[in-house]
Design an enzyme around this catalytic site. Structure first.
Site, PDB file in Angstrom:
ATOM      1  NE  ARG A  22      -7.993  -2.716  -1.422  1.00  0.00           N
ATOM      2  CZ  ARG A  22      -7.100  -1.739  -1.444  1.00  0.00           C
ATOM      3  NH1 ARG A  22      -6.580  -1.288  -0.327  1.00  0.00           N
ATOM      4  NH2 ARG A  22      -6.719  -1.223  -2.588  1.00  0.00           N
ATOM      5  CB  CYS A  87       6.365  -1.599  -7.727  1.00  0.00           C
ATOM      6  SG  CYS A  87       5.073  -0.408  -8.121  1.00  0.00           S
ATOM      7  CB  CYS A 204      -4.928  -2.629 -14.545  1.00  0.00           C
ATOM      8  SG  CYS A 204      -5.075  -1.654 -16.056  1.00  0.00           S
ATOM      9  CB  CYS A 205      -1.923  -5.759 -10.863  1.00  0.00           C
ATOM     10  SG  CYS A 205      -1.118  -4.260 -10.290  1.00  0.00           S
TER      11      CYS A 205
END
Ligand SMILES: [Zn+2]
Lengths: 384, 138
Positions: A22, A87, A204-205
């Site tokens: 992030r 994606c 989950c990614c």
């Protein structure tokens, strides 16, 4: 469905990666530029020699972001194409760059991708789509449906799926670019927050921000641009496909877990290779179940047996099918537009023998597979 | 009375009751049936297609209990999402209602149900197709 016949031999001359994570202080163009510059430097190519660029991204961050990013390098007037293929946007940009060079249209091409994915469950359709009311537009719910059916059909225990995430995190700790760099146990994976049963959070990614870039060149033109051939990696196959009838007349991509298989067959044919030639593989592990079904679709294990290969350690760095060696989507995170080129970055790094602690010894052939909504799939095979 | 969430996939009956039928097309050349509209057969690309009304019952092929919903989900949380296989072949994804979570089972029979749903913060309701456990003896 047929690809064009192969033309000139094309190599990856250089790769660049911005760490995944992030980065609220950076806009999309800045992220992208900070992957492109290292790629140019890695290739030893001057910006003024790049004749075309393909940019993968999905979420709206202003129009023509590819032009904005490259404008920061200097305006050279080249065609810049912004690519959206869910994606698979990054791996589609790479595919376009490959075909631009192999056909002789360009000597060099830049493929790059960047993304700032919003937090929370990923949806595919427009906000006013009926599917938002019906409840099926939920990426991880789609994976959960596949996972439950896979477990029912194959007898795979929940712990085998959790092992996919444990392995990804272990690989991620050896990769300074990864969004996640801590490990966890099978128990911790299974006991993490439930998202859509039987999928838990750690299966989950993460949605992420990041960027990746690759410079492609015709092998016969390397000398013209002063590129060091010894560090180049050849492209043996580049295949892009979309959904085809899967026997179900489906209305949702979650229904076609093995949609990669036709593209895989094409890629092996184009490369003149088979699954037995592949030394390492990057697959689309947006959720743990994804990795298992992609390995099976790529014929790297028989159908229904990838879970067993996983529990036997065959997909780990020291196994015979080293899978998602950089941590995959599960540890790297998933900035959509960058992911497919991140896979190329890892494959090139491994085939050059520059992967450090996570190096697969003696690897000469690597495969990168990326999936996207719309039953998009890419299969790229690189060889040293 | 609310309108269909998607008139190309769900046709409502003309009566006052909330009943309807799922729509598809069947290929006259290869016999494949798909859910929803298409211009050419998904299997063989033939344009010799006939509109069909699909069976209102099916078998649960897979399911998940969604605990973290997507943005804008107008229903309760958690909710059950079911992947249902119809006798004609196609699969239809929709919420499974009126079922305890521990009663869910792959292979169970389900039947079409319609529910009026208002969008988040919206006032306009639409009739949405769902699945619920089928009780053939009723
Ligand atoms: Zn047909």
């Amino acid at each position: 469905m047929n690809q064009m016949p192969q033309g000139r031999e094309v190599v990856v001359a250089g790769v660049g990666l911005h760490p995944f994570g992030r980065f609220p202080e950076k806009d999309l163009a800045t992220l992208a530029m900070e992957a492109v510059l290292p790629a140019l430097e890695d290739a030893g190519v001057r910006w003024k020699d790049i004749p075309v660029a393909y940019f993968g991204h999905v979420y709206y961050q202003g129009m023509s972001v590819g032009e904005t990013a490259l404008g920061k390098l200097g305006l050279t007037g080249i065609p810049i194409i912004n690519v959206e293929n869910a994606c698979s946007s990054g791996s589609t940009a790479f595919w376009q760059a490959y075909w631009g060079v192999t056909t002789g249209l360009y000597d060099l091409a830049l493929a790059f991708g960047a993304e700032k994915v919003p937090r929370g469950p990923v949806t595919v359709t427009a906000e006013d789509s009926p599917d938002r009311f019906i409840g099926g537009d939920h990426m991880m719910a789609g994976y959960a449906l596949r996972m439950r059916r896979y477990m029912e059909d194959t007898g795979a225990p929940a712990s085998a799926l959790a092992q996919v995430a444990v392995k990804a995190r272990q690989n991620g700790t050896l990769n300074p670019f990864a969004h996640r760099n801590t490990t966890y146990t099978i128990e911790e994976v299974l006991e993490s927050r439930p998202i859509a049963d039987p999928l838990t959070l750690y299966q989950c990614c993460p949605t992420s921000e990041g960027a990746a870039a690759a410079v492609l060149c015709a092998r016969e033109s390397l000398g013209r641009y002063g590129i060091d051939e010894s560090r180049t990696v050849g492209i043996a196959a580049a295949v892009l496909s979309s959904g085809s009838y899967n026997g179900r007349g489906s209305d949702h991509s979650a229904f076609s877990p093995y949609r990669t298989e036709p593209g895989a067959i094409q890629a092996y044919e184009m490369a003149g290779m088979g699954p037995e030639d592949v030394d390492l593989v990057q697959v689309h592990d947006a959720a743990t179940i994804g990795e298992l079904q992609q390995l099976e679709s790529l014929h790297l294990t028989p159908f229904g047996e990838a879970w067993r290969a996983t529990t036997e350690g065959r997909t780990s760095l020291t196994g015979d099918i080293p899978t998602n060696t950089d941590g995959g989507l599960l540890a790297m995170g998933h900035p959509f537009g960058a992911t497919g080129i991140r896979q190329v970055h890892e494959t090139v790094t491994q085939l050059r023998g520059e992967a450090g602690q996570r190096q697969v010894p003696g690897a000469t052939v690597g495969l990168a597979q990326c999936s996207g909504a719309g039953d998009v799939t890419t299969v790229h095979i690189l060889k040293r | 009375m609310p309108e269909s969430i998607d008139p190309q996939r769900l046709r409502l009956a003309d009566d006052e009751r909330a009943s309807g039928v799922l729509l598809g097309v069947r290929c006259l050349d290869c016999g494949v049936t798909v859910f929803g509209p298409c211009a050419f057969c998904q299997s063989c690309t033939s344009d010799r297609l006939e509109p069909v009304e699909l069976e209102g019952t099916g078998v649960l092929y897979s399911y998940t209990v969604v605990r973290v919903p997507p943005a804008g989900w107008p229903g309760p949380v958690p909710y059950v999402l079911g992947q249902v296989e119809l006798p004609e072949g196609p699969q239809v994804l929709a919420e499974v209602i009126d079922c305890e979570h521990d009663q869910l089972k792959i292979g169970m029979l389900v039947e079409l149900a319609l529910q009026a749903v208002a969008s988040e913060g919206g006032t306009e309701e639409k009739l949405v197709y769902k699945w619920r456990p089928a009780h053939p003896d009723d």
